[in-house]
Design an enzyme around this catalytic site. Structure first.
Site, PDB file in Angstrom:
ATOM      1  N   TYR A 111     156.692  53.007  29.722  1.00 19.98           N
ATOM      2  CA  TYR A 111     155.602  52.424  28.967  1.00 19.98           C
ATOM      3  C   TYR A 111     156.118  51.274  28.109  1.00 19.98           C
ATOM      4  O   TYR A 111     157.248  51.285  27.626  1.00 19.98           O
ATOM      5  CB  TYR A 111     154.912  53.470  28.084  1.00 19.98           C
ATOM      6  N   ASP A 151     154.169  58.394  19.997  1.00 22.69           N
ATOM      7  CA  ASP A 151     155.524  58.971  20.055  1.00 22.69           C
ATOM      8  C   ASP A 151     156.362  58.049  20.923  1.00 22.69           C
ATOM      9  O   ASP A 151     156.720  58.371  22.053  1.00 22.69           O
ATOM     10  CB  ASP A 151     155.474  60.385  20.629  1.00 22.69           C
ATOM     11  N   ILE A 152     156.679  56.883  20.388  1.00 21.41           N
ATOM     12  CA  ILE A 152     157.305  55.823  21.164  1.00 21.41           C
ATOM     13  C   ILE A 152     158.819  55.930  21.045  1.00 21.41           C
ATOM     14  O   ILE A 152     159.405  55.575  20.016  1.00 21.41           O
ATOM     15  CB  ILE A 152     156.814  54.440  20.699  1.00 21.41           C
ATOM     16  N   GLU A 153     159.436  56.410  22.107  1.00 22.73           N
ATOM     17  CA  GLU A 153     160.875  56.659  22.109  1.00 22.73           C
ATOM     18  C   GLU A 153     161.638  55.738  23.046  1.00 22.73           C
ATOM     19  O   GLU A 153     162.868  55.729  23.028  1.00 22.73           O
ATOM     20  CB  GLU A 153     161.153  58.113  22.502  1.00 22.73           C
ATOM     21  N   LEU A 154     160.939  54.987  23.897  1.00 23.97           N
ATOM     22  CA  LEU A 154     161.586  54.186  24.930  1.00 23.97           C
ATOM     23  C   LEU A 154     161.144  52.736  24.850  1.00 23.97           C
ATOM     24  O   LEU A 154     160.069  52.424  24.339  1.00 23.97           O
ATOM     25  CB  LEU A 154     161.232  54.732  26.324  1.00 23.97           C
TER      26      LEU A 154
END
Length: 251
Positions: A111, A151-154
């Protein structure tokens, strides 16, 4: 992750501006959807312990991709109407006063937001597919979710603030669009909303024993008028460890 902490500090500050004056005491938010052994959504809401449930995750979207969900063992979103069975459960949770949000991102997926226009397009997709809009394809049925959790981890940190603004613009007096965020930064820091693993095995680091949380940390952050409560990862680990049982009287 820590390398995204500066960008997420900006995003959290934006959320505080959007929500200033709207927090009225604390509650427990829980992530549900990433383990088929965590029980049903209805069972989670029936505990009476959670004020918010984040359905996790929409983990593929943006940059021209066809969006995809991953709900682990609960259903197969790629099969038509496989996940619409949750519509009644979502409505049941909402009837108890629980806010149900869709969590986007996660630790596994693909994403990104390539531009401001891409952020606008994703906001339209989320509104029409999961929130108060209309779409011939609604994976979770006709239930209208209360908002979106980030929940933006990438990937890149660009344009998430624009997505938040576009989503918030859909709010109306009769129905607000709620936004949540899981800041990807280590502790100690200056968080107001506490995001925590519900068990030592739930994350590589960051676990705080319940007695430490309730005796040393919550008494400090509860003094803030913007205090919103505690967010736990995840329902599966909370069931195993009983973390929310230990803190529900203190949040």
């Amino acid at each position: 992750m820590a390398n995204n902490s500066n960008a997420f500090l900006s995003l959290i500050l934006l959320f505080l501006v959007l929500f200033v004056g709207t927090s009225h005491g604390g509650g427990i938010a829980i992530y549900w959807g990433q383990n088929g052994n965590e029980g049903t959504l209805s069972e989670a809401c029936a505990t009476g312990k959670y004020s918010h449930v984040n359905i996790a995750f929409l983990n593929k979207f943006g940059s021209g991709q066809t969006p995809e969900m991953n709900l682990a063992g609960h259903c197969n979103p790629s099969i038509l109407n496989s996940c619409t069975k949750f519509s009644a459960e979502i409505k049941g949770c909402q009837s108890k006063g629980i806010k149900v949000l869709l969590s986007i991102g996660g630790g596994i997926g693909n994403y990104s937001l390539s531009s401001i226009q891409d952020a606008r397009n994703v906001s339209k997709f989320l509104w029409n597919t999961f929130l108060g809009g209309k779409s011939p394809s609604r994976p979770l049925g006709d239930a209208v979710l209360d908002g979106i959790d980030f929940d933006i981890e990438l990937g890149s940190t660009a344009n998430w603030d624009h997505l938040a603004r576009f989503l918030k613009a859909y709010s109306r007096r009769e129905r607000e669009v709620y936004l949540g965020a899981a800041p990807q930064c280590p502790i100690p820091d200056r968080k107001i909303f506490m995001g925590l693993p519900a068990a030592p095995a739930a994350a590589g680091s960051g676990y705080i024993p319940p007695d430490v949380l309730t005796s040393q940390i919550l008494p400090v952050i509860e003094k803030s008028p913007k205090y919103g409560g505690v967010m736990l990862w995840s329902r599966f680990f909370d069931v195993k460890n009983g973390y929310s049982d230990s803190i529900v009287g203190s949040v």
